[in-house]
Write a protein that holds these residues in place. Structure first.
Motif, mmCIF file in Angstrom:
data_model
loop_
_atom_site.group_PDB
_atom_site.id
_atom_site.type_symbol
_atom_site.label_atom_id
_atom_site.label_comp_id
_atom_site.label_asym_id
_atom_site.label_seq_id
_atom_site.Cartn_x
_atom_site.Cartn_y
_atom_site.Cartn_z
ATOM 1 N N LEU A 22 0.838 -1.192 0.000
ATOM 2 C CA LEU A 22 0.000 0.000 0.000
ATOM 3 C C LEU A 22 0.879 1.250 0.000
ATOM 4 O O LEU A 22 1.796 1.374 0.809
ATOM 5 N N PRO A 23 0.626 2.200 -0.898
ATOM 6 C CA PRO A 23 1.471 3.399 -0.989
ATOM 7 C C PRO A 23 1.161 4.396 0.116
ATOM 8 O O PRO A 23 0.505 5.419 -0.084
ATOM 9 N N VAL A 24 1.646 4.113 1.316
ATOM 10 C CA VAL A 24 1.345 4.919 2.497
ATOM 11 C C VAL A 24 2.530 5.804 2.837
ATOM 12 O O VAL A 24 3.666 5.334 2.897
ATOM 13 N N ASN A 25 2.258 7.098 3.070
ATOM 14 C CA ASN A 25 3.276 8.020 3.559
ATOM 15 C C ASN A 25 2.880 8.456 4.959
ATOM 16 O O ASN A 25 1.980 9.273 5.141
ATOM 17 N N SER A 26 3.525 7.876 5.957
ATOM 18 C CA SER A 26 3.178 8.167 7.342
ATOM 19 C C SER A 26 4.391 7.946 8.225
ATOM 20 O O SER A 26 5.135 6.980 8.048
ATOM 21 N N LEU A 55 -3.285 7.617 8.773
ATOM 22 C CA LEU A 55 -3.388 8.556 7.662
ATOM 23 C C LEU A 55 -3.325 9.991 8.188
ATOM 24 O O LEU A 55 -3.652 10.253 9.352
ATOM 25 N N PRO A 56 -2.927 10.938 7.354
ATOM 26 C CA PRO A 56 -2.815 12.334 7.801
ATOM 27 C C PRO A 56 -4.146 12.891 8.282
ATOM 28 O O PRO A 56 -5.222 12.489 7.823
ATOM 29 N N ASP A 57 -4.070 13.863 9.218
ATOM 30 C CA ASP A 57 -5.291 14.485 9.732
ATOM 31 C C ASP A 57 -6.106 15.123 8.620
ATOM 32 O O ASP A 57 -7.339 15.184 8.691
ATOM 33 N N ALA A 58 -5.436 15.593 7.569
ATOM 34 C CA ALA A 58 -6.145 16.253 6.478
ATOM 35 C C ALA A 58 -7.042 15.300 5.701
ATOM 36 O O ALA A 58 -7.898 15.742 4.930
ATOM 37 N N SER A 59 -6.848 14.000 5.889
ATOM 38 C CA SER A 59 -7.678 13.022 5.179
ATOM 39 C C SER A 59 -9.099 12.991 5.723
ATOM 40 O O SER A 59 -10.035 12.606 5.009
ATOM 41 N N TYR A 60 -9.274 13.393 6.982
ATOM 42 C CA TYR A 60 -10.587 13.304 7.625
ATOM 43 C C TYR A 60 -11.454 14.485 7.189
ATOM 44 O O TYR A 60 -11.136 15.637 7.470
ATOM 45 N N GLU A 61 -12.561 14.171 6.514
ATOM 46 C CA GLU A 61 -13.420 15.225 5.970
ATOM 47 C C GLU A 61 -14.813 15.227 6.578
ATOM 48 O O GLU A 61 -15.707 15.903 6.082
ATOM 49 N N GLY A 62 -15.030 14.455 7.634
ATOM 50 C CA GLY A 62 -16.300 14.520 8.344
ATOM 51 C C GLY A 62 -17.448 13.860 7.607
ATOM 52 O O GLY A 62 -17.276 12.875 6.895
ATOM 53 N N PHE A 63 -18.651 14.434 7.773
ATOM 54 C CA PHE A 63 -19.876 13.838 7.244
ATOM 55 C C PHE A 63 -20.600 14.823 6.328
ATOM 56 O O PHE A 63 -20.219 15.974 6.198
ATOM 57 N N GLY A 64 -21.674 14.336 5.732
ATOM 58 C CA GLY A 64 -22.608 15.197 5.022
ATOM 59 C C GLY A 64 -22.045 15.862 3.788
ATOM 60 O O GLY A 64 -21.143 15.359 3.115
ATOM 61 N N THR A 65 -22.585 17.053 3.488
ATOM 62 C CA THR A 65 -22.248 17.725 2.244
ATOM 63 C C THR A 65 -20.780 18.147 2.188
ATOM 64 O O THR A 65 -20.191 18.188 1.106
ATOM 65 N N GLY A 66 -20.193 18.470 3.340
ATOM 66 C CA GLY A 66 -18.783 18.850 3.349
ATOM 67 C C GLY A 66 -17.900 17.744 2.826
ATOM 68 O O GLY A 66 -17.023 17.981 1.977
ATOM 69 N N TYR A 67 -18.140 16.535 3.307
ATOM 70 C CA TYR A 67 -17.367 15.391 2.824
ATOM 71 C C TYR A 67 -17.650 15.133 1.343
ATOM 72 O O TYR A 67 -16.723 14.902 0.552
ATOM 73 N N LEU A 68 -18.921 15.169 0.947
ATOM 74 C CA LEU A 68 -19.272 14.880 -0.448
ATOM 75 C C LEU A 68 -18.648 15.896 -1.407
ATOM 76 O O LEU A 68 -18.233 15.545 -2.508
ATOM 77 N N GLU A 69 -18.575 17.155 -0.994
ATOM 78 C CA GLU A 69 -17.933 18.167 -1.835
ATOM 79 C C GLU A 69 -16.442 17.877 -1.977
ATOM 80 O O GLU A 69 -15.878 18.003 -3.077
ATOM 81 N N LYS A 70 -15.781 17.505 -0.885
ATOM 82 C CA LYS A 70 -14.358 17.177 -0.943
ATOM 83 C C LYS A 70 -14.131 15.946 -1.822
ATOM 84 O O LYS A 70 -13.170 15.889 -2.601
ATOM 85 N N LEU A 71 -15.011 14.968 -1.703
ATOM 86 C CA LEU A 71 -14.893 13.765 -2.519
ATOM 87 C C LEU A 71 -15.050 14.090 -4.006
ATOM 88 O O LEU A 71 -14.268 13.629 -4.846
#
Length: 274
Positions: A197-201, A242-258
């Motif tokens: 797995l290409p993990v940078n951590s 995984l980096p903290d920046a990977s966490y995008e929460g729930f709902g529309t905020g996450y869907l927009e980031k995705l």
């Protein structure tokens, strides 16, 4: 180590309820804590319009890697079926007869995963198979469910058909909030070794992912109603920080980031599945 295919499908499996049985039989229906190969292969077969007696040998050639965005919680439900019906409407037995009125109620206990979310990579060297599965997920012949008919997905399942799917599996936004009590490892499950797995951590992982952690009997040989058959296969597990920046929460905020990630990294025409 065998080199992994360089192309694959990325799927998102999320919904209020999911259920991925591994030992389900008769009145007790369990769920695994992650999507099973039999459940995902069955979903692809439904999308392709295959009857239950049809072969799924080509679909079992797909390799599957699961990222657990949110593990969810196990929900146990108590079911009753057929109670209070007149004699000519009670549940049919395997012999084709109606159950007696006083014995017509069937009781079962069923498990579900509530509020879980998973991202999957399905990889193969067979380009034609990948494109057929992608088309079936966009426009399925039969409705798609997350393990059982009572568990519909909350949105489109297919994210895209991409190069280097495992890299995207690691880098795509997580459908989860950042843990309050510090970094927590994200679980990956696969049917092949996960050491590549290409993990940078900088944080240490739990396990190298190259040694299987057991077996699970979820490799389908036949979905025929009276002749279902499954065989065991090795289960590989790796827990990655995984980096903290990977966490995008729930709902529309996450869907927009995705969607932003898909628009930026996925090539057309697969980037906007319906």
């Amino acid at each position: 180590m065998t080199e992994r295919p360089s192309r694959g499908l990325l799927l998102r499996l999320a919904g209020p309820l999911q259920s991925w049985g591994t030992h389900s039989k008769y009145s007790r229906r369990d769920t695994a804590r992650f999507p099973t190969r039999s459940g995902v292969v069955g979903m692809l077969a439904a999308g392709l319009g295959r009857v239950r007696q049809a072969s799924v040998d080509d679909l079992t050639e797909l390799s599957m890697t699961v990222r657990v965005d949110r593990p969810g919680v196990v929900l146990s439900d108590f079911h009753t079926v057929g109670g209070g019906l007149p004699a000519d409407e009670t549940v049919i037995t395997v012999e084709g007869k109606h159950r007696p009125e006083r014995k017509s109620t069937l009781i079962s206990k069923r498990q579900y995963l509530a509020d879980a979310a998973f991202t999957l990579a399905l990889t193969s060297d067979d380009e034609a198979l990948l494109h057929a599965c992608a088309a079936a997920l966009r426009d399925p012949y039969w409705p798609l469910f997350l393990g059982r008919r009572s568990c519909p997905p909350e949105g489109p399942i297919l994210l895209g058909c991409v190069e280097d799917p495992l890299r995207h599996l690691v880098q795509m936004p997580l459908a989860a909030k950042r843990p309050r009590n510090g970094p927590q490892p994200i679980e990956f499950y696969g049917d092949s070794p996960l050491g590549a797995l290409p993990v940078n951590s900088d944080a240490p992982d739990k396990g190298d992912g190259d040694h299987h952690s057991g077996e699970v009997t979820d490799e389908p040989e036949s979905f025929a109603p009276l002749a279902r058959q499954y065989r065991p296969r090795p289960l590989y597990r790796r827990a990655v920080h995984l980096p903290d920046a990977s966490y995008e929460g729930f709902g529309t905020g996450y869907l927009e980031k995705l969607q932003n990630y898909i628009d930026t990294h996925f090539a057309t025409p697969e980037r906007n599945p319906r």
